[in-house]
Design a protein around this motif. Structure first.
Motif, PDB file in Angstrom:
ATOM      1  N   PHE A  65       0.835  -1.198   0.000  1.00 20.16           N
ATOM      2  CA  PHE A  65       0.000   0.000   0.000  1.00 20.16           C
ATOM      3  C   PHE A  65       0.871   1.250   0.000  1.00 20.16           C
ATOM      4  N   ARG A  66       2.005   1.164   0.666  1.00 20.07           N
ATOM      5  CA  ARG A  66       2.899   2.315   0.779  1.00 20.07           C
ATOM      6  C   ARG A  66       4.321   1.825   0.955  1.00 20.07           C
ATOM      7  N   THR A  67       5.260   2.760   0.883  1.00 14.91           N
ATOM      8  CA  THR A  67       6.647   2.481   1.238  1.00 14.91           C
ATOM      9  C   THR A  67       7.047   3.442   2.349  1.00 14.91           C
TER      10      THR A  67
ATOM     11  N   SER B  59      10.803   0.465   2.527  1.00 19.11           N
ATOM     12  CA  SER B  59      10.235  -0.875   2.724  1.00 19.11           C
ATOM     13  C   SER B  59       8.750  -0.875   2.400  1.00 19.11           C
ATOM     14  N   PRO B  60       8.273  -1.922   1.723  1.00 18.65           N
ATOM     15  CA  PRO B  60       6.832  -2.001   1.421  1.00 18.65           C
ATOM     16  C   PRO B  60       6.022  -2.306   2.679  1.00 18.65           C
TER      17      PRO B  60
ATOM     18  N   PHE C 210      -1.551   3.122  10.986  1.00 16.88           N
ATOM     19  CA  PHE C 210      -1.176   3.953   9.834  1.00 16.88           C
ATOM     20  C   PHE C 210      -0.289   3.216   8.831  1.00 16.88           C
ATOM     21  N   GLU C 211      -0.349   1.888   8.802  1.00 19.11           N
ATOM     22  CA  GLU C 211       0.403   1.111   7.815  1.00 19.11           C
ATOM     23  C   GLU C 211      -0.326   1.073   6.470  1.00 19.11           C
ATOM     24  N   CYS C 212      -1.590   1.468   6.448  1.00 24.72           N
ATOM     25  CA  CYS C 212      -2.411   1.331   5.234  1.00 24.72           C
ATOM     26  C   CYS C 212      -2.551   2.638   4.456  1.00 24.72           C
ATOM     27  N   VAL C 213      -1.752   3.664   4.782  1.00 21.18           N
ATOM     28  CA  VAL C 213      -1.950   4.946   4.112  1.00 21.18           C
ATOM     29  C   VAL C 213      -1.647   4.858   2.623  1.00 21.18           C
TER      30      VAL C 213
ATOM     31  N   GLY D  72       6.918   6.819   0.196  1.00 17.53           N
ATOM     32  CA  GLY D  72       7.542   7.680   1.195  1.00 17.53           C
ATOM     33  C   GLY D  72       6.534   8.535   1.918  1.00 17.53           C
ATOM     34  N   ALA D  73       6.965   9.724   2.348  1.00 16.99           N
ATOM     35  CA  ALA D  73       6.084  10.622   3.095  1.00 16.99           C
ATOM     36  C   ALA D  73       5.078  11.284   2.158  1.00 16.99           C
TER      37      ALA D  73
END
Length: 146
Positions: A87-89, A95-96, A107-110, A137-138
């Motif tokens: 979903f994000r890095t 890291s994925p 907040f791992e699913c943003v 990233g951010a």
């Protein structure tokens, strides 16, 4: 190694196993819910009633690819059901990440939803034609990193 305290974090070497186990769980859960022979017995007595639409009637786009979605479903559950692997890095190491808690705490699913980054997929419902992107990233807001 036994872990007596459940709050003790697992060593990093277990993370690939957990990712595989999560993917296997989602695949088996999908098979279970689609097994009409199994659910037919339960649905007859009114004890278990499906909530919302069970057929995928909407289309959302994740990184430009169309994905079938169900009305009332969260973005996270839709993407996991479709087999999305990240979903994000992370901003530092790249890291994925995949959803962890599915209730808005970790907040791992943003993801980026309609061009707005930092949105939690586990708390956002799908809408027809929605465009979702992997957050790399951010999050950024009009060129400003958050």
């Amino acid at each position: 190694m036994l872990i007596d305290n459940p709050s003790t974090p697992l060593p990093r070497r277990f993370l690939p196993c957990l990712t595989f186990a999560r993917r296997l769980f989602v695949q088996n859960l999908e098979r279970l819910f689609n097994d009409n022979a199994l659910w037919g017995d339960f649905l007859g007595d009114g004890m278990f009633v499906p909530v919302g639409v069970t057929q995928a009637t909407l289309t959302v786009y994740f990184d430009g690819q169309p994905i079938a979605a169900r009305q009332g479903e969260t973005i996270a559950s839709c993407l996991l059901r479709a087999g999305v692997e990240k979903f994000r890095t992370t901003p530092v190491s790249g890291s994925p990440r995949l959803p962890f808690c599915m209730i808005g705490h970790c907040f791992e699913c943003v993801v980026e939803i309609e061009g707005i980054g930092g949105r939690q997929a586990c708390l956002s419902l799908v809408e027809e034609g929605m465009h979702i992107r992997t957050q790399l990233g951010a999050a950024e807001l009009q060129g400003i990193k958050l």
